[in-house]
Design a protein around this motif. Sequence first.
Motif, PDB file in Angstrom:
ATOM      1  N   GLY A 272     -10.316   3.034  -2.341  1.00 36.98           N
ATOM      2  CA  GLY A 272      -9.793   4.231  -1.700  1.00 36.98           C
ATOM      3  C   GLY A 272      -8.325   4.185  -1.327  1.00 36.98           C
ATOM      4  O   GLY A 272      -7.817   5.113  -0.707  1.00 36.98           O
ATOM      5  N   ALA A 273      -7.624   3.112  -1.687  1.00 38.36           N
ATOM      6  CA  ALA A 273      -6.199   2.994  -1.379  1.00 38.36           C
ATOM      7  C   ALA A 273      -5.416   2.799  -2.670  1.00 38.36           C
ATOM      8  O   ALA A 273      -5.894   2.175  -3.620  1.00 38.36           O
ATOM      9  CB  ALA A 273      -5.943   1.821  -0.440  1.00 38.36           C
TER      10      ALA A 273
ATOM     11  N   ASN B  99      -3.483   6.850   0.203  1.00 41.25           N
ATOM     12  CA  ASN B  99      -4.925   6.896  -0.071  1.00 41.25           C
ATOM     13  C   ASN B  99      -5.158   7.413  -1.494  1.00 41.25           C
ATOM     14  O   ASN B  99      -4.221   7.711  -2.227  1.00 41.25           O
ATOM     15  CB  ASN B  99      -5.663   7.713   0.989  1.00 41.25           C
ATOM     16  CG  ASN B  99      -5.166   9.140   1.060  1.00 41.25           C
ATOM     17  OD1 ASN B  99      -4.660   9.686   0.083  1.00 41.25           O
ATOM     18  ND2 ASN B  99      -5.316   9.764   2.214  1.00 41.25           N
ATOM     19  N   ALA B 100      -6.408   7.552  -1.851  1.00 41.20           N
ATOM     20  CA  ALA B 100      -6.787   7.905  -3.223  1.00 41.20           C
ATOM     21  C   ALA B 100      -6.125   9.189  -3.713  1.00 41.20           C
ATOM     22  O   ALA B 100      -5.818   9.317  -4.907  1.00 41.20           O
ATOM     23  CB  ALA B 100      -8.306   8.022  -3.330  1.00 41.20           C
ATOM     24  N   SER B 101      -5.864  10.115  -2.819  1.00 43.04           N
ATOM     25  CA  SER B 101      -5.261  11.387  -3.238  1.00 43.04           C
ATOM     26  C   SER B 101      -3.830  11.207  -3.755  1.00 43.04           C
ATOM     27  O   SER B 101      -3.291  12.104  -4.402  1.00 43.04           O
ATOM     28  CB  SER B 101      -5.282  12.390  -2.087  1.00 43.04           C
ATOM     29  OG  SER B 101      -4.494  11.918  -1.011  1.00 43.04           O
TER      30      SER B 101
ATOM     31  N   ARG C  67       0.849  -1.188   0.000  1.00 44.66           N
ATOM     32  CA  ARG C  67       0.000   0.000   0.000  1.00 44.66           C
ATOM     33  C   ARG C  67       0.886   1.240   0.000  1.00 44.66           C
ATOM     34  O   ARG C  67       1.837   1.337   0.774  1.00 44.66           O
ATOM     35  CB  ARG C  67      -0.898   0.001   1.229  1.00 44.66           C
ATOM     36  CG  ARG C  67      -1.941   1.097   1.221  1.00 44.66           C
ATOM     37  CD  ARG C  67      -2.866   0.941   2.443  1.00 44.66           C
ATOM     38  NE  ARG C  67      -3.993   1.841   2.371  1.00 44.66           N
ATOM     39  CZ  ARG C  67      -3.973   3.101   2.796  1.00 44.66           C
ATOM     40  NH1 ARG C  67      -2.874   3.602   3.333  1.00 44.66           N
ATOM     41  NH2 ARG C  67      -5.056   3.844   2.695  1.00 44.66           N
TER      42      ARG C  67
END
Length: 165
Positions: free
Chosen positions: A121-122, A32-34, A29
Amino acid sequence: MTGLSYAEVGATRDDVLPRGYHHLRYRTRIGNASAMAAATDAVLTFAPQRAAGVLVDAAGPRAVEGLMVTSRLGIGPLRIAAPCLVVWVEHGPQRAGFGYGTLAGHPERGEESFVVELVDGAVWFTMTAFSGPARWYTRAAGPLVVAFQQAYARMLGRALRRLVS
């Protein structure tokens, strides 16, 4: 695409990797989405490799199909050149990345891909590879090459996480 040192061109894009090679699948990971836009840009411009200390000589600034890329790994006179050719590129809002295949002179034969995906969202980074020795010293190194590839994948994941944070 000519000059590649293996037959299974584009196989890192699929879930099923070809038999007869060592397989590597590494996933971590990144954020996040941003982080997706920054992660996409970083992966497609070879930034994780450079941030991890690899010298990258690419015939262009971004991964495009047919682009020649030579990575140089190691230190000083022990630096090993690894010439590759980008064999596929994907650039979408949910998934972006590329795969490149080995050319003559590379210490291995096979393909590696570097992909970022936005899932629930990740942002996830995945490195997938299939490879086998192409030089006497990679044959002699045996399992050490596999350990190096795994460490290299983790290094790229950490570098990409730093780049997008």
